[in-house]
Design a protein around this motif. Structure first.
Motif, PDB file in Angstrom:
ATOM      1  N   ILE A  63       0.843  -1.199   0.000  1.00 22.27           N
ATOM      2  CA  ILE A  63       0.000   0.000   0.000  1.00 22.27           C
ATOM      3  C   ILE A  63       0.879   1.249   0.000  1.00 22.27           C
ATOM      4  CG2 ILE A  63      -1.837   1.236   1.200  1.00 22.27           C
ATOM      5  CD1 ILE A  63      -2.649  -1.416   2.492  1.00 22.27           C
ATOM      6  N   LEU A 114      -6.590   4.842  -1.710  1.00 23.01           N
ATOM      7  CA  LEU A 114      -5.458   4.141  -1.092  1.00 23.01           C
ATOM      8  C   LEU A 114      -5.345   4.469   0.395  1.00 23.01           C
ATOM      9  CD1 LEU A 114      -2.836   4.540  -3.955  1.00 23.01           C
ATOM     10  CD2 LEU A 114      -3.887   2.402  -3.197  1.00 23.01           C
ATOM     11  N   LEU A 117      -7.731   2.291   2.055  1.00 24.42           N
ATOM     12  CA  LEU A 117      -7.180   0.929   2.130  1.00 24.42           C
ATOM     13  C   LEU A 117      -6.155   0.825   3.253  1.00 24.42           C
ATOM     14  CD1 LEU A 117      -7.079  -1.900   0.919  1.00 24.42           C
ATOM     15  CD2 LEU A 117      -5.376  -1.079  -0.727  1.00 24.42           C
ATOM     16  N   MET A 118      -5.365   1.867   3.446  1.00 29.93           N
ATOM     17  CA  MET A 118      -4.400   1.874   4.538  1.00 29.93           C
ATOM     18  C   MET A 118      -5.109   1.844   5.889  1.00 29.93           C
ATOM     19  SD  MET A 118      -1.216   4.461   4.907  1.00 29.93           S
ATOM     20  CE  MET A 118      -0.886   4.150   3.175  1.00 29.93           C
ATOM     21  N   ASP A 121      -6.156  -1.675   6.519  1.00 29.84           N
ATOM     22  CA  ASP A 121      -5.014  -2.476   6.959  1.00 29.84           C
ATOM     23  C   ASP A 121      -4.745  -2.264   8.445  1.00 29.84           C
ATOM     24  OD1 ASP A 121      -2.393  -3.995   6.280  1.00 29.84           O
ATOM     25  OD2 ASP A 121      -1.698  -2.175   7.270  1.00 29.84           O
ATOM     26  N   ILE A 141      -4.366  -7.545  -1.312  1.00 28.97           N
ATOM     27  CA  ILE A 141      -4.026  -6.119  -1.357  1.00 28.97           C
ATOM     28  C   ILE A 141      -3.682  -5.699  -2.782  1.00 28.97           C
ATOM     29  CG2 ILE A 141      -2.311  -4.413  -0.641  1.00 28.97           C
ATOM     30  CD1 ILE A 141      -4.417  -5.014   1.462  1.00 28.97           C
ATOM     31  N   CYS A 145      -5.641  -2.803  -4.753  1.00 29.66           N
ATOM     32  CA  CYS A 145      -4.903  -1.661  -5.311  1.00 29.66           C
ATOM     33  C   CYS A 145      -5.183  -1.517  -6.807  1.00 29.66           C
ATOM     34  CB  CYS A 145      -3.405  -1.828  -5.067  1.00 29.66           C
ATOM     35  SG  CYS A 145      -2.901  -1.561  -3.344  1.00 29.66           S
TER      36      CYS A 145
END
Length: 335
Positions: A63, A114, A117-118, A121, A141, A145
Motif C-alpha cells: 500500500i 489508497l 485501504l491503509m 489495513d 491487497i 490496489c
C-alpha cells in the motif's frame, strides 16, 4: 447537456500567484523545484527500498508503494508545469490543460482510495490481529490496489467529459498554477449550475466515501487502544496513529471545504485559494514518506541494520590490514 459546444480558446494562461514582481519568478520557480525534488526523492526511495528488501514485501508496504506512485504521479503532473510557468511561459494549450486536469484529479482520487485501504489495513491489524494474516494478504491487497487504480480511470473520464461539454469562449486566464477542474469549469461561457451540482456530488462521493470509512476505522482503533491495559502500549499505538490522522485531516478537510465552496458559488481570494489547494495537494505527498515509512519501526530497524553492516564492511578491511602489517613490523624491529 450542451450539444452545440463551441470552444474558441486554443490556449489558457496560468495566472498563478498575483502581486509577485517578475524579478522573483526565478526564485519562486527554484522553490517549487526544491519541493519537487523532495517529493520525488522521498517517494522513489520508498519504491526502491521496498522492492530491494524482501522482508518488507508485505501488504502494508505494498500500500505504501502504491501511495508513493500516486504521489509521484500527482507531483510530476503539476510541479514541472508550475516551474515552467515561472521560468519560461505561463501559456498552456487547451488539450494540454485538459490532460493535466484529468491526471490531477485521477491521482487525487487514487490517493483517497489508497488512504482508505491503509485505514483498513490498520483496522484489521489492531482490532483483529489474529485474523490479519488470513484477511490481509499480498494477493488481496494487490487486487484491491488494482481496483483502486482502474475505477478512478472511468470516474474521471466521465467528469472530464462533463467539463468538455460546455462552451469556452473567453476569458482564458486560469486563476491557478495548473489546470484543475474548478479553475477550468469556472471559465465556461454558459450556465454551469447543473454541471456544478453533478460534478460536486461525484467529487463528494469519491472524497467522503473513503473519509467516512477512515473515520469509522480510526474510531474503532482508538476504542481498541483504550482497552490495552499497558499504558506504554497505548502510548506507542497513539504515537503511531497520530501522524496518520494529521495527514488525513490535512488531505480531506481543506479539500472538502474548497469543493463545498465551489458548489455554493463562493469564491476565495486568488492567492488564498491557490495556497490552500497547494497545501492540501502537495504537502501530504512530500511528508507521506516520513509519516508512513520512516516512522515505521520495521523500516527503521532495516535501515539501521544495513547501516551497521555497511559500517562494519568499511572498517573490516582496515583491521585486517593492521593485523597483517603488525607482525611484519615486529619482525623488522627484531632484526
Amino acid at each position: 447537456m450542451y450539444k452545440n459546444r463551441t470552444t474558441n480558446i486554443p490556449e489558457f494562461i496560468l495566472q498563478g500567484f498575483t502581486g509577485i514582481p517578475a524579478e522573483y519568478y526565478g526564485l519562486l520557480g527554484t522553490f517549487f523545484l526544491f519541493i519537487y525534488l523532495m517529493l520525488v526523492s522521498g517517494n522513489i526511495f520508498i519504491l526502491v527500498f521496498v522492492t530491494c528488501e524482501k522482508s518488507l514485501q508485505k501488504p502494508t508496504y505494498i500500500i505504501f508503494c502504491n501511495l508513493a506512485i500516486s504521489d509521484l504521479g500527482f507531483g510530476t503532473t503539476t510541479l514541472p508545469r508550475i516551474i515552467a510557468k515561472y521560468w519560461m511561459s505561463d501559456i498552456m494549450s487547451f488539450n494540454s490543460c485538459t490532460a493535466q486536469m484529468y491526471l490531477v484529479h485521477y491521482f487525487g482520487t487514487c490517493t483517497s482510495f489508497l488512504m482508505a485501504l491503509m485505514a483498513l489495513d490498520r483496522f484489521v491489524a489492531i482490532c483483529n490481529p489474529l485474523r490479519y494474516p488470513v484477511l490481509i494478504k499480498n494477493s488481496s491487497i494487490a487486487i484491491l490496489c488494482s481496483v483502486f487504480w482502474i475505477v478512478p480511470f472511468f470516474i474521471l473520464a466521465g467528469t472530464v467529459s462533463f467539463a468538455l461539454s460546455v462552451p469556452y469562449c473567453g476569458p482564458n486566464i486560469i486563476r491557478h498554477c495548473y489546470c484543475d477542474y474548478i479553475s477550468v469549469i469556472s471559465l465556461a461561457c454558459a450556465d454551469i449550475t447543473a454541471l456544478r451540482v453533478t460534478t460536486t456530488s461525484v467529487a463528494m462521493a469519491v472524497l467522503w466515501g473513503p473519509l467516512f470509512y477512515i473515520i469509522f476505522s480510526y474510531v474503532a482503533i482508538i476504542i481498541s487502544v483504550m482497552k490495552i491495559a499497558n499504558k506504554e502500549g497505548r502510548y506507542k499505538t497513539f504515537l503511531t496513529c497520530t501522524p496518520q490522522l494529521l495527514i488525513i485531516c490535512l488531505y480531506y478537510l481543506p479539500r472538502s471545504f474548497v469543493y463545498l465552496a465551489f458548489a455554493i458559488g463562493f469564491r476565495f481570494e486568488s492567492n488564498l485559494n491557490i495556497a490552500l489547494i497547494m497545501m492540501y495537494s502537495l504537502f501530504p505527498a512530500i511528508i507521506n514518506p516520513l509519516i508512513y515509512c520512516f516512522r515505521t519501526k520495521e523500516i527503521k530497524d532495516t535501515l539501521m541494520r544495513k547501516f551497521k553492516i555497511s559500517l562494519s564492511s568499511a572498517f573490516i578491511p582496515t583491521r585486517l590490514k593492521t593485523t597483517t602489517i603488525n607482525p611484519l613490523q615486529n619482525t623488522w624491529q627484531m632484526l
